[in-house]
Scaffold this motif. Structure first.
Motif, PDB file in Angstrom:
ATOM      1  N   ARG A 393      14.980  64.865 -17.904  1.00 23.49           N
ATOM      2  CA  ARG A 393      15.129  64.855 -19.274  1.00 23.49           C
ATOM      3  C   ARG A 393      15.051  63.350 -19.931  1.00 23.49           C
ATOM      4  O   ARG A 393      14.858  63.261 -21.120  1.00 23.49           O
ATOM      5  CB  ARG A 393      16.528  65.483 -19.989  1.00 23.49           C
ATOM      6  CG  ARG A 393      16.750  66.932 -19.797  1.00 23.49           C
ATOM      7  CD  ARG A 393      17.951  67.474 -20.487  1.00 23.49           C
ATOM      8  NE  ARG A 393      18.120  68.825 -20.200  1.00 23.49           N
ATOM      9  CZ  ARG A 393      18.511  69.680 -19.196  1.00 23.49           C
ATOM     10  NH1 ARG A 393      19.429  68.889 -18.194  1.00 23.49           N
ATOM     11  NH2 ARG A 393      18.771  71.046 -19.096  1.00 23.49           N
ATOM     12  N   GLN A 394      15.327  62.553 -18.943  1.00 19.54           N
ATOM     13  CA  GLN A 394      15.094  61.157 -19.557  1.00 19.54           C
ATOM     14  C   GLN A 394      13.810  60.777 -19.470  1.00 19.54           C
ATOM     15  O   GLN A 394      13.607  59.564 -19.791  1.00 19.54           O
ATOM     16  CB  GLN A 394      15.809  60.499 -18.534  1.00 19.54           C
ATOM     17  CG  GLN A 394      17.288  60.520 -18.256  1.00 19.54           C
ATOM     18  CD  GLN A 394      18.164  59.782 -17.059  1.00 19.54           C
ATOM     19  OE1 GLN A 394      17.744  58.606 -16.874  1.00 19.54           O
ATOM     20  NE2 GLN A 394      18.969  60.415 -16.498  1.00 19.54           N
ATOM     21  N   LEU A 395      12.861  61.429 -18.897  1.00 16.65           N
ATOM     22  CA  LEU A 395      11.291  60.868 -19.038  1.00 16.65           C
ATOM     23  C   LEU A 395      10.581  61.551 -20.217  1.00 16.65           C
ATOM     24  O   LEU A 395      11.131  62.433 -20.799  1.00 16.65           O
ATOM     25  CB  LEU A 395      10.684  61.718 -17.667  1.00 16.65           C
ATOM     26  CG  LEU A 395      11.354  61.286 -16.045  1.00 16.65           C
ATOM     27  CD1 LEU A 395      10.616  61.806 -15.202  1.00 16.65           C
ATOM     28  CD2 LEU A 395      11.521  59.944 -16.185  1.00 16.65           C
ATOM     29  N   PRO A 396       9.573  60.679 -20.346  1.00 15.44           N
ATOM     30  CA  PRO A 396       8.764  61.235 -21.863  1.00 15.44           C
ATOM     31  C   PRO A 396       8.467  62.631 -21.421  1.00 15.44           C
ATOM     32  O   PRO A 396       7.976  63.240 -20.568  1.00 15.44           O
ATOM     33  CB  PRO A 396       7.702  60.331 -21.596  1.00 15.44           C
ATOM     34  CG  PRO A 396       8.161  59.016 -21.035  1.00 15.44           C
ATOM     35  CD  PRO A 396       8.936  59.621 -19.901  1.00 15.44           C
ATOM     36  N   ARG A 397       8.213  63.521 -22.667  1.00 14.25           N
ATOM     37  CA  ARG A 397       7.596  64.888 -22.672  1.00 14.25           C
ATOM     38  C   ARG A 397       5.972  64.757 -22.346  1.00 14.25           C
ATOM     39  O   ARG A 397       5.399  64.129 -23.050  1.00 14.25           O
ATOM     40  CB  ARG A 397       7.976  65.661 -23.799  1.00 14.25           C
ATOM     41  CG  ARG A 397       9.521  65.686 -23.900  1.00 14.25           C
ATOM     42  CD  ARG A 397       9.855  66.768 -25.024  1.00 14.25           C
ATOM     43  NE  ARG A 397      11.272  67.230 -25.311  1.00 14.25           N
ATOM     44  CZ  ARG A 397      11.661  68.142 -26.345  1.00 14.25           C
ATOM     45  NH1 ARG A 397      10.654  68.365 -27.193  1.00 14.25           N
ATOM     46  NH2 ARG A 397      12.836  68.411 -26.236  1.00 14.25           N
ATOM     47  N   ALA A 398       5.781  65.703 -21.304  1.00 10.79           N
ATOM     48  CA  ALA A 398       4.313  65.687 -21.165  1.00 10.79           C
ATOM     49  C   ALA A 398       4.207  66.865 -20.268  1.00 10.79           C
ATOM     50  O   ALA A 398       4.801  67.572 -19.837  1.00 10.79           O
ATOM     51  CB  ALA A 398       3.925  64.523 -20.423  1.00 10.79           C
ATOM     52  N   ARG A 399       2.465  67.245 -20.235  1.00  8.34           N
ATOM     53  CA  ARG A 399       2.196  68.562 -19.414  1.00  8.34           C
ATOM     54  C   ARG A 399       2.782  68.412 -18.145  1.00  8.34           C
ATOM     55  O   ARG A 399       3.207  69.235 -17.499  1.00  8.34           O
ATOM     56  CB  ARG A 399       0.775  68.783 -19.446  1.00  8.34           C
ATOM     57  CG  ARG A 399       0.383  70.152 -18.948  1.00  8.34           C
ATOM     58  CD  ARG A 399      -1.010  69.988 -19.025  1.00  8.34           C
ATOM     59  NE  ARG A 399      -1.546  71.346 -18.539  1.00  8.34           N
ATOM     60  CZ  ARG A 399      -1.498  72.625 -19.180  1.00  8.34           C
ATOM     61  NH1 ARG A 399      -1.312  72.628 -20.324  1.00  8.34           N
ATOM     62  NH2 ARG A 399      -1.785  73.671 -18.480  1.00  8.34           N
ATOM     63  N   SER A 400       2.687  67.254 -17.319  1.00  6.74           N
ATOM     64  CA  SER A 400       3.091  66.832 -16.101  1.00  6.74           C
ATOM     65  C   SER A 400       4.635  67.122 -15.957  1.00  6.74           C
ATOM     66  O   SER A 400       4.846  67.920 -14.948  1.00  6.74           O
ATOM     67  CB  SER A 400       2.837  65.531 -15.787  1.00  6.74           C
ATOM     68  OG  SER A 400       3.542  64.591 -16.696  1.00  6.74           O
ATOM     69  N   SER A 401       5.504  66.904 -17.162  1.00 10.12           N
ATOM     70  CA  SER A 401       6.920  67.069 -16.897  1.00 10.12           C
ATOM     71  C   SER A 401       7.066  68.616 -17.082  1.00 10.12           C
ATOM     72  O   SER A 401       8.055  69.329 -16.620  1.00 10.12           O
ATOM     73  CB  SER A 401       7.616  66.368 -17.868  1.00 10.12           C
ATOM     74  OG  SER A 401       7.331  66.520 -19.252  1.00 10.12           O
TER      75      SER A 401
END
Length: 450
Positions: A393-401
């Motif tokens: 949840r601390q990482l930027p939202r992206a297709r990889s996440s």
């Protein structure tokens, strides 16, 4: 005879010291064009000699004009040129720390070096910083070179700078800027009408990677197919390898595992002895992970490939790359019903990352949780998955996440936690940019239903 110079006093001091060391008097240096009084003025720093006078004095003193102007002779310049070549070789072989140190030593003597050598060293220094994970410093150095008016659009240096800037911004999580830089650079190349070079193709390959990570798979595939045609027509092995590699990753993201395997195998066949060791290791790891995701799985072969990849990355790879290899080995161990070994490799991956919130750390925790569940350690597995979710949840939202959320959801679902699985799947939809369906409570609040 006077002209402006940056180091008039230095020239005078070196002239006086060298004259005395040679046992010469001022009148021994004088001629019809250069009087004794003028030499005296130069030595005292009250006059700056012209280029012609510097040449004349250097001939009479038996030194180079470079020495009078800068205090450095040709031998030192050649030594620095050799050090720059050593730095290039170190960077190519993945010895990034050695390369950075050598480039820094070269740049410390920049005033005595040709401009081309200095720019080459600055580019190498920036690339070494990137590979060492010092991304902010790398972006600063790359931007300065890229925006320099002396950087000619379409040149090899220009293409390398644009490509590296895209990679750095992508690694920093700024997908918008990375795509913008690559698209703008490729439009500029189209405007120039230049024949595609290997450097241009690599720039396009980075754009494919940017599109893929951002989730624009249709665009990624179109560009990848175009690049493959160009690379095949050119017969450039390095360019072909890069394009097939990225095309394989796009196919994998689209769920076309067999196609991805075929493309990755094609990329591997283009590897030859002497290729960049780091690239060999990374490609070997990608192929192994594709094998694990295929129907046949081939976990034993995948494990051998991942172990080979990891052994190479220990020498030339970043901590994140080494951690990814360890997580891959852990996944292969799970497929081989070796839960205890899987845990060991996952924990090694986390140790490499120092528990920093990043995608590699989240993936390591997910595979650790899977191994813990498999070993009957349910409380520890639940804790590992929840920690992974917190970091994600601390990482930027992206297709990889979104793909990692899906993996976390699958693990919850497999071991009988439907509520946690549903929450992870919902988060995957959100990160992929897909709105979730309304719940029954939400539908009741909508007049007339839907």
């Amino acid at each position: 005879m006077d002209s402006t110079a940056e180091d008039g006093d230095g020239i005078g001091r070196r002239l006086r010291e060298l004259r005395r060391a040679r046992g010469l008097r001022q009148q021994d240096l004088a001629s019809d064009d250069v009087s004794v009084s003028y030499i005296s003025l130069i030595e005292s720093g009250k006059r700056t000699p012209s280029a012609d006078v510097v040449t004349l004095l250097a001939e009479r003193l038996g030194c180079t004009t470079g020495y009078l102007l800068t205090g450095q002779d040709g031998t030192r310049t050649r030594e620095l040129e050799l050090k720059a070549a050593f730095a290039d070789l170190s960077l190519h072989n993945g010895a990034n720390g050695e390369a950075l140190q050598a480039y820094s030593e070269v740049l410390a003597s920049a005033p005595v070096l040709p401009e081309g050598t200095v720019r080459r060293a600055r580019l190498g220094q920036a690339l070494a910083l990137e590979k060492l994970g010092r991304l902010e410093a790398a972006v600063q150095a790359l931007t300065m070179l890229y925006e320099d008016p002396k950087c000619v659009a379409g040149s090899a240096e220009w293409s390398q700078l644009a490509t590296a800037l895209c990679r750095c911004h992508q690694a920093l999580g700024d997908q918008v800027l990375s795509v913008e830089i690559a698209e703008r650079a490729l439009r500029r190349l189209d405007q120039l009408g230049l024949e595609a070079t290997s450097d241009h193709i690599q720039l396009g390959a980075v754009l494919v990677s940017c599109y893929r990570i951002r989730g624009d798979l249709a665009k990624a595939r179109l560009v990848a197919e175009r690049l493959i045609r160009i690379a095949d027509d050119r017969g450039d092995r390095a360019a072909q390898q890069q394009t097939y590699w990225n095309a394989a990753l796009v196919a994998q993201s689209q769920g076309q595992t067999d196609e991805a395997l075929a493309l990755a195998e094609r990329a591997r066949t283009l590897l030859v002895e002497g290729d960049n060791v780091r690239h060999q290791a990374l490609l070997c790891g990608v192929y192994a992970m594709l094998l694990l995701g295929s129907d046949s799985g081939a976990p034993e072969r995948a494990r051998r490939l991942l172990e080979r990849s990891h052994a190479q990355l220990v020498e030339v790879g970043t901590a994140a790359e080494q951690a990814s290899a360890q997580s891959g080995i852990a996944m292969a161990c799970l497929r081989l019903n070796q839960a205890a070994e899987a845990q060991q490799h996952a924990l090694r991956a986390l140790a490499l990352l120092h528990d920093e919130p990043c995608r590699e750390s989240v993936e390591a925790r997910a595979v650790l949780a899977h191994a813990q569940f498999s070993a009957g350690e349910s409380p520890r597995a639940q804790e590992s998955l929840r920690t992974a979710a917190t970091q994600l949840r601390q990482l930027p939202r992206a297709r990889s996440s979104a793909a990692v959320w899906r993996r976390i959801g699958d693990i919850w679902q497999q071991y009988g936690y439907p509520a946690e699985a549903t929450a992870a799947y919902q988060q995957a939809l959100d990160d992929a940019g897909l709105p979730g369906l309304l719940t029954s409570t939400d539908r009741a609040a909508v007049p007339g239903g839907y």
